[in-house]
Design an enzyme around this catalytic site. Structure first.
Site, PDB file in Angstrom:
ATOM      1  N   SER A 196       1.369   6.697   2.498  1.00 43.30           N
ATOM      2  CA  SER A 196       2.087   7.708   3.287  1.00 43.30           C
ATOM      3  C   SER A 196       3.304   8.257   2.549  1.00 43.30           C
ATOM      4  CB  SER A 196       2.561   7.096   4.610  1.00 43.30           C
ATOM      5  OG  SER A 196       1.507   6.472   5.275  1.00 43.30           O
ATOM      6  N   GLU A 244      -9.084  -1.086   6.191  1.00 41.78           N
ATOM      7  CA  GLU A 244      -7.901  -1.272   7.032  1.00 41.78           C
ATOM      8  C   GLU A 244      -8.277  -1.120   8.503  1.00 41.78           C
ATOM      9  OE1 GLU A 244      -4.675   1.327   5.976  1.00 41.78           O
ATOM     10  OE2 GLU A 244      -3.195   0.066   6.999  1.00 41.78           O
ATOM     11  N   GLN A 263       0.856  -1.191   0.000  1.00 44.95           N
ATOM     12  CA  GLN A 263       0.000   0.000   0.000  1.00 44.95           C
ATOM     13  C   GLN A 263       0.891   1.239   0.000  1.00 44.95           C
ATOM     14  OE1 GLN A 263      -1.685   0.534   3.831  1.00 44.95           O
ATOM     15  NE2 GLN A 263      -3.375   1.821   3.189  1.00 44.95           N
ATOM     16  N   GLY A 264       0.870   2.015  -1.070  1.00 48.71           N
ATOM     17  CA  GLY A 264       1.712   3.214  -1.166  1.00 48.71           C
ATOM     18  C   GLY A 264       0.891   4.465  -0.927  1.00 48.71           C
ATOM     19  N   GLU A 281      -4.910   9.172  17.721  1.00 48.75           N
ATOM     20  CA  GLU A 281      -5.492  10.530  17.764  1.00 48.75           C
ATOM     21  C   GLU A 281      -6.414  10.739  16.563  1.00 48.75           C
ATOM     22  OE1 GLU A 281      -2.239   9.909  18.151  1.00 48.75           O
ATOM     23  OE2 GLU A 281      -1.989  10.408  20.271  1.00 48.75           O
ATOM     24  N   SER A 330       4.771  -1.159   4.170  1.00 47.78           N
ATOM     25  CA  SER A 330       4.892  -2.550   4.637  1.00 47.78           C
ATOM     26  C   SER A 330       4.880  -3.507   3.446  1.00 47.78           C
ATOM     27  CB  SER A 330       3.732  -2.909   5.558  1.00 47.78           C
ATOM     28  OG  SER A 330       3.610  -1.972   6.592  1.00 47.78           O
TER      29      SER A 330
HETATM   30  C1  LIG Z   1       4.183  -0.458  11.441  1.00 45.41           C
HETATM   31  C2  LIG Z   1       3.728   0.553  10.420  1.00 45.41           C
HETATM   32  C3  LIG Z   1       3.354   0.113   9.158  1.00 45.41           C
HETATM   33  C4  LIG Z   1       2.929   1.041   8.195  1.00 45.41           C
HETATM   34  N1  LIG Z   1       2.608   0.590   6.940  1.00 45.41           N
HETATM   35  C5  LIG Z   1       2.233   1.482   5.988  1.00 45.41           C
HETATM   36  C6  LIG Z   1       1.970   1.045   4.638  1.00 45.41           C
HETATM   37  O1  LIG Z   1       2.061  -0.153   4.312  1.00 45.41           O
HETATM   38  N2  LIG Z   1       1.642   1.962   3.710  1.00 45.41           N
HETATM   39  C7  LIG Z   1       1.530   3.294   4.023  1.00 45.41           C
HETATM   40  O2  LIG Z   1       1.203   4.085   3.125  1.00 45.41           O
HETATM   41  N3  LIG Z   1       1.792   3.754   5.283  1.00 45.41           N
HETATM   42  C8  LIG Z   1       2.143   2.879   6.265  1.00 45.41           C
HETATM   43  N4  LIG Z   1       2.436   3.328   7.541  1.00 45.41           N
HETATM   44  C9  LIG Z   1       2.420   4.777   7.808  1.00 45.41           C
HETATM   45  C10 LIG Z   1       1.264   5.241   8.704  1.00 45.41           C
HETATM   46  O3  LIG Z   1       0.047   5.224   7.987  1.00 45.41           O
HETATM   47  C11 LIG Z   1       1.620   6.679   9.180  1.00 45.41           C
HETATM   48  O4  LIG Z   1       2.790   6.572   9.973  1.00 45.41           O
HETATM   49  C12 LIG Z   1       0.497   7.290   9.997  1.00 45.41           C
HETATM   50  O5  LIG Z   1      -0.605   7.582   9.174  1.00 45.41           O
HETATM   51  C13 LIG Z   1       0.941   8.571  10.729  1.00 45.41           C
HETATM   52  O6  LIG Z   1       1.522   9.454   9.842  1.00 45.41           O
HETATM   53  P1  LIG Z   1       2.959  10.122  10.160  1.00 45.41           P
HETATM   54  O7  LIG Z   1       3.901   9.005  10.531  1.00 45.41           O
HETATM   55  O8  LIG Z   1       3.321  10.980   9.014  1.00 45.41           O
HETATM   56  O9  LIG Z   1       2.731  10.979  11.467  1.00 45.41           O
HETATM   57  P2  LIG Z   1       2.140  12.458  11.540  1.00 45.41           P
HETATM   58  O10 LIG Z   1       0.921  12.543  10.679  1.00 45.41           O
HETATM   59  O11 LIG Z   1       3.222  13.426  11.255  1.00 45.41           O
HETATM   60  O12 LIG Z   1       1.676  12.555  13.052  1.00 45.41           O
HETATM   61  C14 LIG Z   1       2.599  12.868  14.111  1.00 45.41           C
HETATM   62  C15 LIG Z   1       1.812  12.976  15.425  1.00 45.41           C
HETATM   63  O13 LIG Z   1       0.846  14.051  15.334  1.00 45.41           O
HETATM   64  C16 LIG Z   1      -0.455  13.566  15.647  1.00 45.41           C
HETATM   65  N5  LIG Z   1      -1.450  14.266  14.807  1.00 45.41           N
HETATM   66  C17 LIG Z   1      -1.338  14.541  13.488  1.00 45.41           C
HETATM   67  N6  LIG Z   1      -2.459  15.168  13.050  1.00 45.41           N
HETATM   68  C18 LIG Z   1      -3.292  15.289  14.131  1.00 45.41           C
HETATM   69  C19 LIG Z   1      -4.599  15.833  14.320  1.00 45.41           C
HETATM   70  N7  LIG Z   1      -5.281  16.385  13.311  1.00 45.41           N
HETATM   71  N8  LIG Z   1      -5.157  15.764  15.566  1.00 45.41           N
HETATM   72  C20 LIG Z   1      -4.481  15.183  16.602  1.00 45.41           C
HETATM   73  N9  LIG Z   1      -3.218  14.657  16.481  1.00 45.41           N
HETATM   74  C21 LIG Z   1      -2.642  14.702  15.263  1.00 45.41           C
HETATM   75  C22 LIG Z   1      -0.414  12.083  15.315  1.00 45.41           C
HETATM   76  O14 LIG Z   1      -1.404  11.358  16.031  1.00 45.41           O
HETATM   77  C23 LIG Z   1       1.007  11.702  15.728  1.00 45.41           C
HETATM   78  O15 LIG Z   1       1.041  11.450  17.111  1.00 45.41           O
HETATM   79  C24 LIG Z   1       2.861   2.422   8.528  1.00 45.41           C
HETATM   80  C25 LIG Z   1       3.225   2.850   9.807  1.00 45.41           C
HETATM   81  C26 LIG Z   1       3.660   1.936  10.751  1.00 45.41           C
HETATM   82  C27 LIG Z   1       4.062   2.436  12.112  1.00 45.41           C
END
Ligand SMILES: Cc1cc2nc3c(=O)[nH]c(=O)nc-3n(C[C@H](O)[C@H](O)[C@H](O)COP(=O)(O)OP(=O)(O)OC[C@H]3O[C@@H](n4cnc5c(N)ncnc54)[C@H](O)[C@@H]3O)c2cc1C
Length: 395
Positions: free
Chosen positions: A130, A245, A127-128, A378, A162
């Site tokens: 993020s 998901e 899944q692409g 969150e 992933s």
């Molecule tokens: C084990 C694992 C597997 C993954 N696999 C995939 C995958 O296969 N494909 C893919 O595309 N992605 C994948 N991801 C990515 C995942 O979807 C993102 O990490 C997630 O959506 C959070 O985005 P970010 O890391 O950019 O954090 P950010 O969006 O930068 O968030 C940082 C912090 O700010 C908080 N925050 C942000 N916005 C708000 C808001 N509006 N209100 C309150 N709090 C807020 C968040 O809760 C977090 O604590 C994976 C992540 C993990 C950990």
């Protein structure tokens, strides 16, 4: 909802039970020490066996290799897998996200081309979504695709991907109209991971594994027939994927959690705490029972969600409740395992003293990501607040 099984469901359960008793491999636990790739191959062979036996894609249409059964039979399938101590299946994202998305939004040609190979694990999916600056706020993603005759030319970067290392195909969200408001100009493409210009770079996690990756796309050509849904309407498709998901995807996790709590209960009879078996420690007993009850709550909540989806065909925002519940439950259970097992629980597989070849230290570290993947807790609470409870938006 009526939780009693119908005659048809009972017949289905009994047939499946007999098949699982004869076919579930008994040596999955012994594979814990093997490399990520070898374990993946093992699970791929297991999924193939399920598919050959007619047990992959229980609720998927028969025309596309599924069994055409009800969602409730899908739930029974996961329960029986847990009961039989079966390993999970390999094509996690294909089965849980991409397949349901194609069933809902794909063309007949796409369903024919892709669905059966997802079930047989012949083609693995990732899944692409993020990007480095687009996670919670997915709609601000910048990877773009420009039309050039019969192809889109894709450029950009994805992250935290992933199974990217194992994937043959990727469900990719890209921007196809930079001038449109950010939710409007997105499109979902199916991208062959072997296309020239696709680069996969592993990211090392704190577990030591490279389960997920960065993806780079440089002038990657994707045929227009690989668009899912309509051009510039990719947000609806992406949300459909995310609802699966968060909503239905966790059903398979119950298999893993049930195995985990059963093993912890078994260990509590031999592992010592304060010079007596942990099972006799009142605090540990309370925590084991609490986890056991919560896993049962998870199962019942899933059944309720599935019966609601049976009526509409698509999971709703209340799937976020399941997502928060399974992710935080696993963290509580892994934390409890560490408290019960003490320092030996922190040892890794290569150390001869490690309990269960280090699965507890791995489980604890891996569980930290649960409340981030598929959208952070969150974000799930914001969705529940706004879409389920009708509260004003938080921003
Ligand atoms: C084990 C694992 C597997 C993954 N696999 C995939 C995958 O296969 N494909 C893919 O595309 N992605 C994948 N991801 C990515 C995942 O979807 C993102 O990490 C997630 O959506 C959070 O985005 P970010 O890391 O950019 O954090 P950010 O969006 O930068 O968030 C940082 C912090 O700010 C908080 N925050 C942000 N916005 C708000 C808001 N509006 N209100 C309150 N709090 C807020 C968040 O809760 C977090 O604590 C994976 C992540 C993990 C950990």
């Amino acid at each position: 909802m009526d939780l009693n099984l119908t005659q048809d469901e009972l017949a289905f359960r009994d047939e499946l039970r007999v098949w699982l008793e004869a076919n579930v491999p008994k040596d999955w636990d012994e594979w814990r020490d093997e490399s990520l790739e070898s374990r993946f191959d093992y699970l791929r062979r297991w999924q193939r066996k399920l598919y050959d036996g007619g047990w992959a894609g229980i609720s998927w249409p028969k025309d596309y290799g599924g069994r055409g059964a009800s969602l409730m039979q899908q739930v029974i399938f996961w329960q029986e897998m847990a009961r039989a101590g079966a390993p999970p299946m390999a094509n996690v994202l294909g089965l849980g996200l991409v397949g349901p998305t194609l069933i809902a939004f794909g063309t007949d040609a796409q369903k024919k081309r892709y669905l059966e190979k997802i079930l047989s694990a012949e083609e693995i999916w990732c899944q692409g979504f993020s990007e480095p600056n687009a996670g919670s706020d997915l709609a601000s993603l910048r990877s773009d695709a420009k039309l050039d005759g019969g192809h889109y030319i894709v450029n950009g970067q994805k992250v935290w991907n992933s199974y990217g290392w194992a994937a043959d195909w990727c469900e990719l969200v890209v921007r196809t109209d930079a001038a449109a408001p950010k939710h409007k100009g997105l499109t979902v493409l199916l991208v062959d991971m072997k296309s020239p210009g696709v680069e996969v770079r592993p990211l090392r996690q704190m577990t030591g594994e490279t389960e997920f990756n960065e993806l780079f796309f440089r002038d990657v050509r994707v045929p227009v027939e690989n668009i899912v849904g309509k051009v510039n309407h990719g947000w609806d498709v992406a949300i459909g994927t995310l609802m699966h998901e968060r909503g239905t995807f966790g059903a398979g996790l119950q298999v893993t959690y049930k195995r985990t709590i059963d093993r912890l209960i078994e260990l509590s009879r031999t592992v010592e705490r304060n010079k007596r078996p942990a099972a006799q420690d009142p605090l540990i007993r309370q925590k084991l029972a609490q986890c056991y009850a919560e896993i049962e709550i998870m199962r019942l909540n899933q059944m309720r969600a599935f019966s609601r989806i049976s009526a509409t065909g698509i999971p709703g925002p209340e799937g976020s409740i399941l997502k928060i519940f399974w992710s935080e439950l696993n963290q509580r259970m892994q934390q409890m395992a560490q408290e019960m097992l003490g320092p030996f629980g922190q040892l890794t597989g290569s150390n001869g003293h490690a309990i269960d070849k280090g699965m507890w230290s791995y489980g604890y570290l891996r569980s930290r990501g649960n409340t981030i993947e598929a959208g952070t807790s969150e974000i799930q609470r914001n969705i529940i607040g706004h879409f389920v409870l009708g509260l004003p938006k938080s921003y």
